[in-house]
Design a protein around this motif. Structure first.
Motif, PDB file in Angstrom:
ATOM      1  N   ARG A  15      -9.822   9.199 -18.047  1.00  0.00           N
ATOM      2  CA  ARG A  15      -8.784   8.163 -18.035  1.00  0.00           C
ATOM      3  C   ARG A  15      -8.063   8.132 -16.683  1.00  0.00           C
ATOM      4  NH1 ARG A  15      -8.102  10.150 -23.386  1.00  0.00           N
ATOM      5  NH2 ARG A  15      -6.344  11.477 -22.729  1.00  0.00           N
ATOM      6  N   VAL A  16      -7.796   9.302 -16.112  1.00  0.00           N
ATOM      7  CA  VAL A  16      -7.172   9.355 -14.786  1.00  0.00           C
ATOM      8  C   VAL A  16      -8.108   8.754 -13.740  1.00  0.00           C
ATOM      9  CG1 VAL A  16      -6.288  10.893 -12.991  1.00  0.00           C
ATOM     10  CG2 VAL A  16      -5.742  11.331 -15.380  1.00  0.00           C
ATOM     11  N   ILE A  20      -7.291   5.649 -11.122  1.00  0.00           N
ATOM     12  CA  ILE A  20      -7.191   5.890  -9.687  1.00  0.00           C
ATOM     13  C   ILE A  20      -8.344   5.264  -8.914  1.00  0.00           C
ATOM     14  CG2 ILE A  20      -7.199   7.690  -7.910  1.00  0.00           C
ATOM     15  CD1 ILE A  20      -5.644   9.458  -9.756  1.00  0.00           C
ATOM     16  N   PHE A  21      -9.559   5.386  -9.411  1.00  0.00           N
ATOM     17  CA  PHE A  21     -10.735   4.985  -8.648  1.00  0.00           C
ATOM     18  C   PHE A  21     -11.263   3.605  -9.026  1.00  0.00           C
ATOM     19  CE2 PHE A  21     -10.784   9.518  -7.877  1.00  0.00           C
ATOM     20  CZ  PHE A  21     -11.212   9.598  -6.567  1.00  0.00           C
ATOM     21  N   GLU A  22     -10.827   3.048 -10.137  1.00  0.00           N
ATOM     22  CA  GLU A  22     -11.313   1.741 -10.553  1.00  0.00           C
ATOM     23  C   GLU A  22     -10.153   0.744 -10.565  1.00  0.00           C
ATOM     24  OE1 GLU A  22     -13.312   2.218 -14.243  1.00  0.00           O
ATOM     25  OE2 GLU A  22     -14.882   3.523 -13.432  1.00  0.00           O
ATOM     26  N   SER A  23     -10.502  -0.526 -10.675  1.00  0.00           N
ATOM     27  CA  SER A  23      -9.460  -1.566 -10.633  1.00  0.00           C
ATOM     28  C   SER A  23      -9.751  -2.692 -11.618  1.00  0.00           C
ATOM     29  CB  SER A  23      -9.349  -2.136  -9.217  1.00  0.00           C
ATOM     30  OG  SER A  23     -10.587  -2.669  -8.796  1.00  0.00           O
ATOM     31  N   ASP A  24     -10.418  -2.377 -12.727  1.00  0.00           N
ATOM     32  CA  ASP A  24     -10.777  -3.408 -13.694  1.00  0.00           C
ATOM     33  C   ASP A  24      -9.866  -3.421 -14.911  1.00  0.00           C
ATOM     34  OD1 ASP A  24     -11.609  -0.954 -14.521  1.00  0.00           O
ATOM     35  OD2 ASP A  24     -13.635  -1.571 -15.111  1.00  0.00           O
ATOM     36  N   THR A  25      -8.766  -2.686 -14.854  1.00  0.00           N
ATOM     37  CA  THR A  25      -7.793  -2.691 -15.944  1.00  0.00           C
ATOM     38  C   THR A  25      -6.414  -2.993 -15.364  1.00  0.00           C
ATOM     39  OG1 THR A  25      -7.340  -0.318 -15.754  1.00  0.00           O
ATOM     40  CG2 THR A  25      -9.149  -0.984 -17.218  1.00  0.00           C
ATOM     41  N   PRO A  26      -5.497  -3.522 -16.168  1.00  0.00           N
ATOM     42  CA  PRO A  26      -4.139  -3.803 -15.652  1.00  0.00           C
ATOM     43  C   PRO A  26      -3.450  -2.564 -15.089  1.00  0.00           C
ATOM     44  CG  PRO A  26      -4.494  -4.911 -17.740  1.00  0.00           C
ATOM     45  CD  PRO A  26      -5.683  -4.019 -17.546  1.00  0.00           C
ATOM     46  N   LEU A  27      -3.643  -1.403 -15.736  1.00  0.00           N
ATOM     47  CA  LEU A  27      -3.014  -0.178 -15.259  1.00  0.00           C
ATOM     48  C   LEU A  27      -3.585   0.234 -13.900  1.00  0.00           C
ATOM     49  CD1 LEU A  27      -0.976   2.039 -15.842  1.00  0.00           C
ATOM     50  CD2 LEU A  27      -2.788   3.301 -17.054  1.00  0.00           C
ATOM     51  N   ALA A  28      -4.903   0.114 -13.744  1.00  0.00           N
ATOM     52  CA  ALA A  28      -5.535   0.479 -12.470  1.00  0.00           C
ATOM     53  C   ALA A  28      -5.101  -0.471 -11.363  1.00  0.00           C
ATOM     54  CB  ALA A  28      -7.057   0.471 -12.616  1.00  0.00           C
ATOM     55  N   LYS A  29      -5.017  -1.773 -11.665  1.00  0.00           N
ATOM     56  CA  LYS A  29      -4.551  -2.735 -10.656  1.00  0.00           C
ATOM     57  C   LYS A  29      -3.104  -2.458 -10.279  1.00  0.00           C
ATOM     58  CE  LYS A  29      -7.680  -6.446 -12.102  1.00  0.00           C
ATOM     59  NZ  LYS A  29      -7.780  -7.812 -12.685  1.00  0.00           N
ATOM     60  N   GLY A  30      -2.277  -2.120 -11.255  1.00  0.00           N
ATOM     61  CA  GLY A  30      -0.899  -1.785 -10.956  1.00  0.00           C
ATOM     62  C   GLY A  30      -0.790  -0.548 -10.075  1.00  0.00           C
ATOM     63  N   PHE A  31      -1.651   0.440 -10.343  1.00  0.00           N
ATOM     64  CA  PHE A  31      -1.651   1.646  -9.506  1.00  0.00           C
ATOM     65  C   PHE A  31      -2.032   1.302  -8.071  1.00  0.00           C
ATOM     66  CE2 PHE A  31      -4.013   5.132  -7.557  1.00  0.00           C
ATOM     67  CZ  PHE A  31      -3.087   6.160  -7.640  1.00  0.00           C
ATOM     68  N   ASP A  32      -3.052   0.461  -7.877  1.00  0.00           N
ATOM     69  CA  ASP A  32      -3.471   0.079  -6.534  1.00  0.00           C
ATOM     70  C   ASP A  32      -2.364  -0.664  -5.793  1.00  0.00           C
ATOM     71  OD1 ASP A  32      -5.893   1.229  -6.983  1.00  0.00           O
ATOM     72  OD2 ASP A  32      -6.962  -0.646  -7.399  1.00  0.00           O
ATOM     73  N   ILE A  33      -1.705  -1.592  -6.497  1.00  0.00           N
ATOM     74  CA  ILE A  33      -0.626  -2.351  -5.860  1.00  0.00           C
ATOM     75  C   ILE A  33       0.527  -1.425  -5.478  1.00  0.00           C
ATOM     76  CG2 ILE A  33       1.109  -4.139  -6.240  1.00  0.00           C
ATOM     77  CD1 ILE A  33      -0.936  -5.575  -8.009  1.00  0.00           C
ATOM     78  N   ALA A  34       0.880  -0.507  -6.377  1.00  0.00           N
ATOM     79  CA  ALA A  34       1.962   0.433  -6.078  1.00  0.00           C
ATOM     80  C   ALA A  34       1.596   1.331  -4.894  1.00  0.00           C
ATOM     81  CB  ALA A  34       2.266   1.282  -7.315  1.00  0.00           C
ATOM     82  N   LEU A  35       0.345   1.768  -4.833  1.00  0.00           N
ATOM     83  CA  LEU A  35      -0.086   2.632  -3.739  1.00  0.00           C
ATOM     84  C   LEU A  35      -0.060   1.890  -2.408  1.00  0.00           C
ATOM     85  CD1 LEU A  35      -1.130   5.389  -2.933  1.00  0.00           C
ATOM     86  CD2 LEU A  35      -3.452   4.596  -3.421  1.00  0.00           C
ATOM     87  N   ILE A  36      -0.474   0.628  -2.410  1.00  0.00           N
ATOM     88  CA  ILE A  36      -0.404  -0.176  -1.189  1.00  0.00           C
ATOM     89  C   ILE A  36       1.042  -0.300  -0.715  1.00  0.00           C
ATOM     90  CG2 ILE A  36      -0.739  -2.503  -0.262  1.00  0.00           C
ATOM     91  CD1 ILE A  36      -3.187  -2.764  -2.037  1.00  0.00           C
ATOM     92  N   GLY A  37       1.955  -0.546  -1.647  1.00  0.00           N
ATOM     93  CA  GLY A  37       3.355  -0.658  -1.288  1.00  0.00           C
ATOM     94  C   GLY A  37       3.911   0.632  -0.698  1.00  0.00           C
ATOM     95  N   VAL A  38       3.538   1.776  -1.282  1.00  0.00           N
ATOM     96  CA  VAL A  38       4.021   3.064  -0.773  1.00  0.00           C
ATOM     97  C   VAL A  38       3.452   3.331   0.622  1.00  0.00           C
ATOM     98  CG1 VAL A  38       3.998   5.550  -1.159  1.00  0.00           C
ATOM     99  CG2 VAL A  38       4.380   4.010  -3.072  1.00  0.00           C
ATOM    100  N   ILE A  39       2.177   3.008   0.834  1.00  0.00           N
ATOM    101  CA  ILE A  39       1.571   3.214   2.152  1.00  0.00           C
ATOM    102  C   ILE A  39       2.279   2.381   3.212  1.00  0.00           C
ATOM    103  CG2 ILE A  39      -0.528   2.875   3.507  1.00  0.00           C
ATOM    104  CD1 ILE A  39      -2.129   3.512   0.973  1.00  0.00           C
ATOM    105  N   LEU A  40       2.502   1.095   2.916  1.00  0.00           N
ATOM    106  CA  LEU A  40       3.177   0.233   3.875  1.00  0.00           C
ATOM    107  C   LEU A  40       4.606   0.704   4.140  1.00  0.00           C
ATOM    108  CD1 LEU A  40       1.944  -3.279   2.672  1.00  0.00           C
ATOM    109  CD2 LEU A  40       1.179  -1.992   4.682  1.00  0.00           C
ATOM    110  N   ALA A  41       5.292   1.134   3.100  1.00  0.00           N
ATOM    111  CA  ALA A  41       6.668   1.607   3.275  1.00  0.00           C
ATOM    112  C   ALA A  41       6.702   2.875   4.124  1.00  0.00           C
ATOM    113  CB  ALA A  41       7.306   1.868   1.912  1.00  0.00           C
ATOM    114  N   SER A  42       5.750   3.780   3.912  1.00  0.00           N
ATOM    115  CA  SER A  42       5.731   5.025   4.695  1.00  0.00           C
ATOM    116  C   SER A  42       5.443   4.751   6.162  1.00  0.00           C
ATOM    117  CB  SER A  42       4.701   5.989   4.121  1.00  0.00           C
ATOM    118  OG  SER A  42       3.384   5.470   4.268  1.00  0.00           O
ATOM    119  N   VAL A  43       4.521   3.814   6.431  1.00  0.00           N
ATOM    120  CA  VAL A  43       4.221   3.457   7.817  1.00  0.00           C
ATOM    121  C   VAL A  43       5.435   2.801   8.465  1.00  0.00           C
ATOM    122  CG1 VAL A  43       2.769   1.989   9.278  1.00  0.00           C
ATOM    123  CG2 VAL A  43       1.746   3.271   7.405  1.00  0.00           C
ATOM    124  N   LEU A  44       6.154   1.967   7.716  1.00  0.00           N
ATOM    125  CA  LEU A  44       7.355   1.326   8.246  1.00  0.00           C
ATOM    126  C   LEU A  44       8.423   2.366   8.596  1.00  0.00           C
ATOM    127  CD1 LEU A  44       8.971  -1.243   8.876  1.00  0.00           C
ATOM    128  CD2 LEU A  44       9.675  -1.285   6.473  1.00  0.00           C
TER     129      LEU A  44
END
Length: 298
Positions: A15-16, A20-44
């Motif tokens: 399930r983990v 983390i590695f897939e994006s075909d479920t709402p939870l996985a897509k939400g994780f990817d979007i959140a991770l992108i946001g954290v990466i951009l915020a850290s670089v900023l």
């Protein structure tokens, strides 16, 4: 990425892995979007921390934000390793190395002793900017670009080697012709001038003063204009080839032999023949059923 790595076992790890590695479920897509946001915020935060005025006023905030990002990325990496059947293989992969680089600088700062190592601390801060590379895993076309670079690396290397030989020849000639007072004090300095001139940048810090040197400058600039598009053309051709290889299949049609079909195609574009030879054509089944209905007695 899920095509190259597999979950360690059924249950929680699976399930983990799906999150983390897939994006075909709402939870996985939400994780990817959140991770992108954290990466951009850290670089900023890293960028703002490099500005002296912001660092003086918000230094403490940047410090705690950085530790928050580091702990979040550390937890994410631990979860990735936890759910994989071969965690060491992931650490050796491109994205595994980037994940380690995303957290390593901040942890190393704890091991750097004293104020005499401020240069090292500054270097470690800059290394955190490599977190931006983690965004590549969310771009599907990045694989095509990497494949195109790999295929065209030999041609591009030969091109750069040829350019280096031209630059060395032109630089040596200008070094012999121009006086040292013009700035051409050595062949490496002349090579710097030749590269700047060939790429049409033209800083103007070193300029030939003799007519023959200026004539060579014209030749270098014209050469730069004539060859600057060569690597672009080579790379573009490989990108197009990678796109075609990713979209089209090389399997020939059993009816007419045409071999440029889209991978999702079921029938030949030219003759209409069923392409999957391992399964029967569903149209033939329908035709046989209709024929049996017509032949059945009333």
């Amino acid at each position: 990425m899920s095509d190259h790595f597999k979950p360690a076992a059924e249950g929680l790890r699976t399930r983990v892995f799906q999150v983390i590695f897939e994006s075909d479920t709402p939870l996985a897509k939400g994780f990817d979007i959140a991770l992108i946001g954290v990466i951009l915020a850290s670089v900023l935060v890293v960028m703002l921390d490099s500005v002296s005025a912001y660092r003086a006023e918000y230094g403490a905030l940047f410090y705690w934000l950085e530790w928050g990002f580091t702990l979040a990325f550390t937890l994410e990496l631990a979860l990735r390793l936890y759910c994989l059947d071969k965690p060491l293989g992931y650490l050796k992969s491109f994205y595994g190395v980037i994940d380690v680089l995303a957290i390593l600088p901040t942890w190393l700062v704890l091991l750097v002793p004293g104020a005499q190592s401020l240069v090292v601390i500054r270097l470690l801060r800059v290394l955190r900017i490599f977190r931006i590379l983690r965004l590549m895993q969310f771009v599907g076309e990045a694989r095509l670009l990497v494949e195109a670079l790999r295929r065209s690396s030999h041609q591009i290397f030969l091109f750069l080697f040829g350019v280096f030989m031209l630059v060395t020849i032109f630089a040596s000639l200008v070094y012999l012709i121009e006086p040292e007072e013009a700035g051409f004090s050595s062949i490496p300095t002349a090579i710097y001038w030749a590269i700047v001139t060939l790429t049409t940048v033209g800083y103007g810090d070193i300029v030939p003063v003799t007519p023959l040197g200026q004539a060579i400058s014209v030749m270098v600039m014209l050469t730069g204009y004539s060859i600057i598009a060569v690597p672009t053309g080579v790379f573009s051709a490989e990108v197009i080839r990678s796109i075609r290889a990713d979209r089209y299949s090389d399997e020939a049609c059993p009816g007419c032999g045409h071999d440029r079909h889209e991978k999702r195609a079921k029938y030949c574009l030219r003759c209409g023949t069923w392409l999957d030879e391992e399964t029967p054509d569903p149209r033939e089944k329908r035709d046989d059923g209709a024929s049996n209905d017509k032949e059945a007695p009333a």
